[in-house]
Scaffold this motif. Structure first.
Motif, short mmCIF file in Angstrom:
data_model
loop_
_atom_site.label_atom_id
_atom_site.label_comp_id
_atom_site.label_asym_id
_atom_site.label_seq_id
_atom_site.Cartn_x
_atom_site.Cartn_y
_atom_site.Cartn_z
N UNK A 76 42.37 41.58 52.24
CA UNK A 76 43.71 41.06 51.97
C UNK A 76 43.76 40.52 50.57
N UNK A 77 44.92 40.70 49.93
CA UNK A 77 45.13 40.10 48.63
C UNK A 77 45.41 38.62 48.77
N UNK A 78 44.92 37.86 47.81
CA UNK A 78 45.15 36.42 47.76
C UNK A 78 45.72 36.12 46.39
N UNK A 79 46.86 35.42 46.36
CA UNK A 79 47.60 35.24 45.11
C UNK A 79 46.74 34.63 44.01
N UNK A 80 45.92 33.67 44.36
CA UNK A 80 45.12 32.99 43.33
C UNK A 80 43.93 33.81 42.87
N UNK A 99 44.58 46.80 54.63
CA UNK A 99 44.71 45.92 53.45
C UNK A 99 46.02 45.15 53.57
N UNK A 100 45.93 43.87 53.84
CA UNK A 100 47.12 43.03 53.98
C UNK A 100 47.48 42.40 52.64
N UNK A 101 48.75 42.04 52.50
CA UNK A 101 49.25 41.38 51.28
C UNK A 101 48.83 42.14 50.01
N UNK A 102 49.10 43.43 50.02
CA UNK A 102 48.73 44.27 48.88
C UNK A 102 49.34 43.77 47.58
N UNK A 103 50.50 43.13 47.66
CA UNK A 103 51.17 42.67 46.43
C UNK A 103 50.35 41.63 45.68
N UNK A 104 49.31 41.06 46.34
CA UNK A 104 48.48 40.06 45.69
C UNK A 104 47.07 40.58 45.38
N UNK A 105 46.86 41.87 45.54
CA UNK A 105 45.57 42.42 45.11
C UNK A 105 45.45 42.35 43.60
N UNK A 106 44.22 42.18 43.12
CA UNK A 106 44.01 42.32 41.68
C UNK A 106 44.32 43.75 41.27
N UNK A 107 44.72 43.92 40.02
CA UNK A 107 45.20 45.21 39.53
C UNK A 107 44.16 46.32 39.69
#
Length: 921
Positions: free
Chosen positions: A74-78, A147-155
């Motif tokens: 999962x992507x994490x914003x931080x 893969x959850x929260x893809x919008x917060x994955x690193x590029x």
């Protein structure tokens, strides 16, 4: 990068209530799993607003994946600034298998994860390594990656996973993403759009979440405001008193739904004890989900061991082997609901307990968030983190570290240098607007002359890469002028870039800029008697514009031959080999054209410089076409298209147009020519190439008026120094056949300006054929055939035999004509030049000799990719080697070869040699 075995937290909504209904979505999941279990790979993007049930659907997917291995991330914003963090999370359980990957892939993946040192890996090689790893794991059991929260994955991770998701055709692998918005890296993948619940299900969920009766009007308002969003239905009523729920007072305002949900979580957080809120802040600021780190930081802040109990009882947080937030909006609310000083305190505590040896980058990031003002020691830590990110190929992460370092730097000179470095990293990551902003920040300070030159250089590269072709030549010219006093080698490279940009911009470029660039090159200091290939190349290109072809030919020929014989650095070959190969063709250098292209392709592959590969494959394809090696040209097209699709780059259809024209595939060629000209505009280089292809096609079909019209346009581009010259023989032949001798003579004069200085058999053979068409001199036809016979240019030799045979037939010498025409026909047939073969067949018929109709080879049934895979297999490459070349797994290569065998009615690789056409067939 994470320590082996670590796993980061991601949010997990309550599935039991949020998976009400969703029958259509469940059917999509069922079909997804059926395909994966049968070996047909699938990708799926679950898209929708926060709280709509995306994570719940992914949980349903994992619970339904019986018989499959499941990997989650999962992507994490931080964590968006930590290169390959998301990919590492997904692949951590599989890393013991990395050693079984092919060497380059193994090295790329280990370097990306910081497990070994090496040159920064190309992200597409990391993608291929990931695909190979997943494919190998799936040999044992079908594999489902979630893969959850893809919008917060690193590029870097998002790019790699998007790359993999597009290459699962023959793999028992499925990759499912949940994302809030349409992501560039996932564009074009199958998608499920999650919407709110239907009215009845929404009301049922709302009623189930409340312990007291709800006023009907209030229920209507809540259902309408939530849009059927399950999380909103659960959260919006919380914190409201029974009286408010009954009477409709204090209902949510007009804030956007995610904001209203987060506000609801904030109200619930406000009711928690202060120590609990401080612990939640620590957990929100620590993205790994490691309870040891959280509790160690809590201890430093003096928080008791039972501080998390109220949050757990409220259903906001779970603390066990990992720290879980109920939903990302809970994390967001816990972080944003506090003061800046409280957040700095939390990050400082986390930095203190983060291991500076095993996790220096995350520690530096915490230190950066803890800083209340400029701090040189932290800025230096961030700079070192940027260096590590660059070494792993994480340019976006490096740019993020450097941007924060700029903010924390007070020394003006150091701040400007860091801003320049951050701009360079942003440019390499494809973030052009941030790069320009950083350049402006650098210029706001005090720059020395060298730094200002670097600013201009980067602005020029950004202008060219972002499609602002009219600005790039001027910016690069200015940068080169400023660099002269500091670095002559870099100056020459910059002038070469400026020259290429000016020629590429064509009529869009600033008036006179190309001539100005070339004059400035002429004033550079010379190396004397032993110039390097790059210097010769630049000097020759400049002379081409300032003094003409006769003056430029010696330098260009010498430069081309130095590149062909290996007298150049690998770096020069990777960066400029494509230009040297194009120059070799431009100066009619038959010996160098193919050698340079072949060497450059191999060096570019070895260096992993995949972004440059489609360009040099275009040059290699051109060289192959000139030799009449259509299979090799088709392979270059297919490989270039494959790589361009993988890298997201654009490649003009130059070789495809010429190949179709030379093959005489009239309908396909004309359709592509028309579409290309319409899209590119008649004044572009791409259109010039299309007109050249059209002239060749029409000459082959014997439509000389159309050929002359197209050739006039192909030869009228004054900005383009090569294609317009190569099209001159087409104009001469078409104009002569159409009776327009004045146009033919004018074109011939222009042609001799290029052929005479070169003096090669190729140049003088084309000149002799063109002069023969104008003068009807038999000895010139024979000279053309003799000279071209000494080259590898079989199409030009056959065309010379054709026009000589046509001349002999008109002279009444049928026996001599048949000999030339038969040789031309056999050559055209062997090469695959259908229109010219048909033109020759008609001419033979006019001499009284009948020739049977042409038959298309069976290989025409193969797709471009199948033909390329078949040819590589015929040439002895193994399935893994073919996969590495084409960004496919070995299993997918095996799948395509099976289809090739069926279409060609063969059963083994050993039979490919006779089933596929070669250069001489």
């Amino acid at each position: 990068m994470e320590r082996p075995g670590q796993r980061r937290s991601f949010s997990r909504p309550h599935r039991s209530v949020e998976m009400r209904d969703r029958q259509a979505e469940r059917e999509v999941i069922a079909e997804f799993l059926r395909a994966v279990r049968t070996g047909a790979g699938r990708a799926l993007v679950v898209r929708g607003e926060p709280g709509v049930g995306k994570s719940a659907l992914l949980d349903h997917l994992t619970e339904s994946a019986s018989g499959c291995r499941v990997a989650r991330a999962a992507g994490v914003e931080s964590e968006m600034e930590l290169a390959y963090a998301g990919l590492h999370q997904l692949l951590t359980p599989m890393l013991q298998r990395v050693e079984g990957l092919p060497g380059p892939q193994r090295t790329a993946l280990r370097t990306a994860f910081g497990l070994s040192d090496g040159a920064p890996p190309d992200r597409f090689l990391v993608g291929l390594a990931t695909l190979s790893l997943l494919s190998e794991l799936a040999e044992e059991h079908p594999l489902v990656c979630v893969v959850d929260d893809e919008q917060w994955l690193d590029r870097a991770s998002a790019q790699v996973l998007g790359f993999v998701a597009r290459r699962l055709d023959a793999e028992p692998v499925g990759v499912a993403f949940a994302s809030r918005a349409v992501a560039d890296d996932l564009s074009g993948l199958p998608e499920v759009l999650m919407r709110g619940l239907e009215d009845a299900d929404a009301r049922e969920l709302l009623a189930a979440s409340l312990s007291a009766p709800l006023d009907q009007q209030v229920a209507n308002r809540l259902v309408a405001d939530s849009g059927g969003n399950p999380l909103a239905l659960l959260e919006l009523p919380r914190g409201l008193t029974p009286a408010e729920l009954a009477g409709g007072f204090a209902l949510p305002n007009a804030m956007a739904l995610p904001g209203r949900i987060e506000a609801s979580f904030r109200r619930r957080l406000d009711s928690l004890p202060d120590e609990c809120r401080r612990l939640l802040l620590l957990a929100a600021a620590e993205p790994i989900g490691d309870p040891v780190l959280v509790w160690r930081a809590a201890e430093r802040l003096g928080l008791p061991s039972d501080a998390a109990v109220p949050a757990a009882e409220a259903g906001l947080l779970e603390v066990g082997a990992h720290v879980w937030f109920r939903h990302p909006l809970v994390r967001s609310a816990a972080y944003r609901a506090t003061s800046a000083s409280a957040r700095q305190e939390a990050h400082r505590a986390l930095a203190d307990v983060t291991d500076p040896v095993s996790d220096p980058d995350r520690r530096a990031w915490h230190l950066a968030h803890a800083a209340s003002g400029p701090d040189e020691s932290v800025a230096a830590e961030l700079e070192r983190s940027a260096e590590r990110a660059q070494a792993r190929g994480g340019m976006a992460a490096a740019a993020a570290f450097l941007r924060r370092a700029v903010d924390l730097t007070t020394d003006p000179a150091l701040r400007a240098e860091r801003a320049l470095a951050a701009a360079q990293a942003s440019f390499q990551a494809g973030a052009f607007d941030p790069a320009l902003s950083l350049l402006a920040a650098a210029e706001a300070g005090t720059l020395d002359d060298f730094q200002q030159a670097r600013v201009d250089l980067l602005r020029g590269h950004i202008a060219f890469a972002s499609g602002r072709f009219q600005d790039a030549p001027r910016l690069l010219r200015r940068a080169a002028g400023r660099l002269e006093q500091f670095d002559l080698q870099l100056t020459r490279e910059t002038y070469l870039s400026a020259w290429a940009a000016a020629v590429g911009a064509g009529h869009l470029a600033e008036e006179g800029i190309l001539l100005d660039i070339c004059r400035a090159v002429g004033e550079l200091p010379k190396s004397g008697t032993d110039p390097q290939p790059l210097e010769l190349l630049l000097d020759g290109l400049a002379l081409l514009i300032t003094d003409g072809r006769a003056a430029s030919a010696p330098a260009l020929l010498r430069a081309a031959r130095m590149f062909a014989t290996g007298d150049r650095t690998v770096e020069d070959m990777v960066r400029w080999g494509w230009l040297a190969a194009a120059v070799s063709i431009a100066v009619w250098d038959d010996d160098g054209r193919l050698a340079i292209a072949e060497q450059t392709v191999q060096l570019v592959r070895d260096a992993g410089a995949l972004a440059q590969l489609p360009v040099i494959l275009t040059v290699l394809g051109t060289a192959a076409l000139l030799s009449g090696d259509f299979p090799r040209a088709a392979s270059a097209i297919a490989e270039g298209d494959t790589i361009a699709a993988a890298t997201g780059s654009m490649v003009a259809p130059h070789i495809s147009l010429r190949l179709l024209a030379m093959q005489g595939k009239e309908a396909e060629a004309l359709a592509m020519i028309e579409a290309t000209i319409k899209q590119a505009g008649e004044d572009s280089i791409t259109a010039t190439n299309a007109f050249w292809a059209a002239a060749m096609l029409h000459n082959g079909c014997g439509r000389y008026a159309e050929a002359a019209a197209a050739a006039r346009k192909a030869t009228s581009n004054t900005f383009e120094p090569w294609i317009s010259i190569w099209a001159l023989p087409e104009l001469i032949e078409a104009a002569v056949r159409g009776g327009d001798l004045a146009t033919a003579r004018e074109a011939f004069e222009r042609l001799t300006e290029t052929t005479q200085p070169s003096g090669t058999d190729w140049a003088l053979g084309i000149e002799a054929r063109s002069r023969a068409l104008l003068s009807d001199a038999e000895e010139l036809y024979e000279e053309a055939i003799e000279r071209l016979g000494r080259t590898q240019l079989r199409p030009e030799l056959a065309r010379s035999q054709l026009v000589y045979g046509e001349w002999l037939r008109r002279a009444g010498r049928r026996t001599d004509a048949r000999r030339q025409l038969r040789a031309a026909y056999d050559q055209f047939e062997a090469i695959g030049m259908g229109a010219f073969a048909e033109r020759t067949r008609r001419e033979l018929a006019a001499t009284g000799e009948r020739v049977g109709e042409r038959n298309e080879p069976a290989v025409g049934d193969l797709t471009a990719q199948e033909a390329l895979i078949a040819q590589l297999a015929r040439d002895g490459l193994s399935n893994p080697e073919i996969g590495a070349r084409l960004f496919l797994s070995a299993r997918t290569v095996k799948y395509h070869l099976a289809k090739v065998f069926t279409k060609l009615d063969i059963t083994s690789r050993a039979q490919l040699d006779r089933a596929l056409p070669g250069p001489g067939q």
